[in-house]
Design a protein around this motif. Sequence first.
Motif, mmCIF file in Angstrom:
data_model
loop_
_atom_site.group_PDB
_atom_site.id
_atom_site.type_symbol
_atom_site.label_atom_id
_atom_site.label_comp_id
_atom_site.label_asym_id
_atom_site.label_seq_id
_atom_site.Cartn_x
_atom_site.Cartn_y
_atom_site.Cartn_z
ATOM 1 N N ALA A 27 -18.029 -12.571 -17.866
ATOM 2 C CA ALA A 27 -16.810 -13.354 -17.658
ATOM 3 C C ALA A 27 -16.537 -13.500 -16.169
ATOM 4 O O ALA A 27 -16.583 -12.521 -15.417
ATOM 5 C CB ALA A 27 -15.626 -12.693 -18.345
ATOM 6 N N CYS A 74 -22.160 -11.743 -22.753
ATOM 7 C CA CYS A 74 -21.244 -12.599 -21.995
ATOM 8 C C CYS A 74 -20.813 -11.922 -20.703
ATOM 9 O O CYS A 74 -20.381 -10.772 -20.712
ATOM 10 C CB CYS A 74 -20.006 -12.935 -22.838
ATOM 11 N N VAL A 105 -24.364 -15.665 -21.409
ATOM 12 C CA VAL A 105 -23.381 -16.722 -21.178
ATOM 13 C C VAL A 105 -22.445 -16.311 -20.043
ATOM 14 O O VAL A 105 -22.050 -15.148 -19.958
ATOM 15 C CB VAL A 105 -22.553 -16.979 -22.462
ATOM 16 N N GLY A 133 -10.915 -23.906 -22.264
ATOM 17 C CA GLY A 133 -12.249 -23.557 -22.749
ATOM 18 C C GLY A 133 -12.628 -24.235 -24.042
ATOM 19 O O GLY A 133 -13.740 -24.049 -24.539
ATOM 20 N N VAL A 170 -15.938 -22.489 -14.366
ATOM 21 C CA VAL A 170 -17.113 -21.690 -14.027
ATOM 22 C C VAL A 170 -17.912 -22.361 -12.905
ATOM 23 O O VAL A 170 -18.259 -21.728 -11.917
ATOM 24 C CB VAL A 170 -18.013 -21.469 -15.266
ATOM 25 N N SER A 208 -20.629 -27.008 -22.585
ATOM 26 C CA SER A 208 -19.241 -27.244 -22.197
ATOM 27 C C SER A 208 -18.483 -28.006 -23.269
ATOM 28 O O SER A 208 -19.043 -28.863 -23.964
ATOM 29 C CB SER A 208 -19.200 -28.042 -20.888
ATOM 30 N N GLY A 217 -14.073 -19.123 -24.699
ATOM 31 C CA GLY A 217 -15.499 -19.082 -24.398
ATOM 32 C C GLY A 217 -16.097 -17.709 -24.648
ATOM 33 O O GLY A 217 -17.193 -17.588 -25.212
ATOM 34 N N CYS A 218 -15.380 -16.653 -24.245
ATOM 35 C CA CYS A 218 -15.867 -15.286 -24.462
ATOM 36 C C CYS A 218 -15.961 -14.969 -25.947
ATOM 37 O O CYS A 218 -16.928 -14.338 -26.406
ATOM 38 C CB CYS A 218 -14.963 -14.283 -23.755
ATOM 39 N N GLU A 222 -18.720 -17.245 -18.780
ATOM 40 C CA GLU A 222 -17.514 -17.928 -19.243
ATOM 41 C C GLU A 222 -16.301 -17.498 -18.429
ATOM 42 O O GLU A 222 -16.324 -16.461 -17.757
ATOM 43 C CB GLU A 222 -17.267 -17.600 -20.720
ATOM 44 N N ASP A 223 -15.247 -18.304 -18.487
ATOM 45 C CA ASP A 223 -14.017 -17.948 -17.772
ATOM 46 C C ASP A 223 -12.800 -17.916 -18.687
ATOM 47 O O ASP A 223 -11.697 -17.636 -18.226
ATOM 48 C CB ASP A 223 -13.755 -18.945 -16.640
ATOM 49 N N SER A 224 -12.993 -18.204 -19.974
ATOM 50 C CA SER A 224 -11.841 -18.325 -20.872
ATOM 51 C C SER A 224 -11.970 -17.398 -22.077
ATOM 52 O O SER A 224 -13.060 -16.966 -22.447
ATOM 53 C CB SER A 224 -11.707 -19.769 -21.378
ATOM 54 N N LYS A 253 -15.225 -24.202 -29.408
ATOM 55 C CA LYS A 253 -14.925 -22.811 -29.060
ATOM 56 C C LYS A 253 -13.470 -22.527 -29.463
ATOM 57 O O LYS A 253 -12.625 -23.409 -29.320
ATOM 58 C CB LYS A 253 -15.074 -22.592 -27.549
#
Length: 387
Positions: free
Chosen positions: A176, A174, A156, A37, A4, A101, A163-164, A158-160, A134
């Motif tokens: 993404a 969220c 939030v 993540g 991210v 993180s 995480g989502c 997130e990229d994963s 997570k």
Amino acid sequence: MDGVLINSEPVHYRVWKKALETRGIDLDYETYKPCIGSTNRFLLNILHDNYGVDPEDEELAEEVQRLKKTMMEQEGFPVIPGVQDLLKRLKKFGYRMAIASSSPEEYIRQVVKSLRVETCFDYLMSGESVKNPKPDPDIFLETAKHLGLQPEECLVIEDSKNGCRAAEAAGMTCVAYYNPDSGMQDLSTAAMVIEGYEEIDGNFLDKVYCHDHHLPATVCETARLIIREIAEEELPCMVALSNQNSDPYVTEGEEKPLEEEIANFPNYRKYMYEMCDMGFWAIVEKKTGKMIGRIGIEPKMWNGRNSVVELGYLIDSDYRRQGYALEACRAVLEEAEKRGARHLYCRIHSANLPSVNLARKLGFEKIDYHLEEEGNDINVYRYICNQ
């Protein structure tokens, strides 16, 4: 943070792959991918299940940290394009921000310092400080506590998949960020998926948050007005506003009964506001907080074959001849241009001289187009955006 703020997932995989090669293990990416993540502990458990790696192997953990440090010193932290400017925009907008993180705290601080964004964050939280990593929500819930916020007040990025899912479990909106270097992640639980940061700002994130919670989002503002989506409780005001209009030359059409408007509103909100990002919006006077009119742009099908975006407005009779219509229409035209609109259209009765004059002031031009379902007295005007 990883994926991210910095594009570090490829680096992490290379580090773990190299560290495991010394133990005769060829780490397959498909085996590694589920840990994106999440924490090192989560990955070690995966490695134990697939390769028999001891989850308590301290030498392996130390080797990974050494390789990562060496690699980062040689190559630097691969920053995601536009992220530093985004953080500064959000800070200026008034957002309180934290990093939640799965990485170790020391590593988080190194990244923040390297990117020179220390002043953007109110709190830094490592996944090593919570019991469950997570996709469990622990880290997000704990971070919200430190910010003094309820989970439902938070947003939030997130990229994963992990995480989502963690954000969803925490009850947080969220957004993404699609990072192709994070692998083919399932981001379907996010309220919105973005592919870059260059055009993201506080207004955009506010709108995503409002739509996720079915709240009326602000469209734009002027010196005297706020133009925003209509709330369900304002439908009686909207219907009353339409019913007060006795001008035979207004082309707004007949208003539906209030009961029908209320019954249809959830679907209207979902389709027009949350999917199309259009619709009729409330014109609210800043000084009084009163809804003094409505304005909006909606997709229409003319003559059964021509798809257009139509502008319409209606001002409360007590607030006419005070420049509110001109002020509101100009703001909406500017907003439409920002959103990439090419043309906007409006229908005006030839005897409605105030609206004809307003359209000309705004830059609309009358065009040769006949609406088959309308009388000959209805003229069509077109506005060319960004001319």
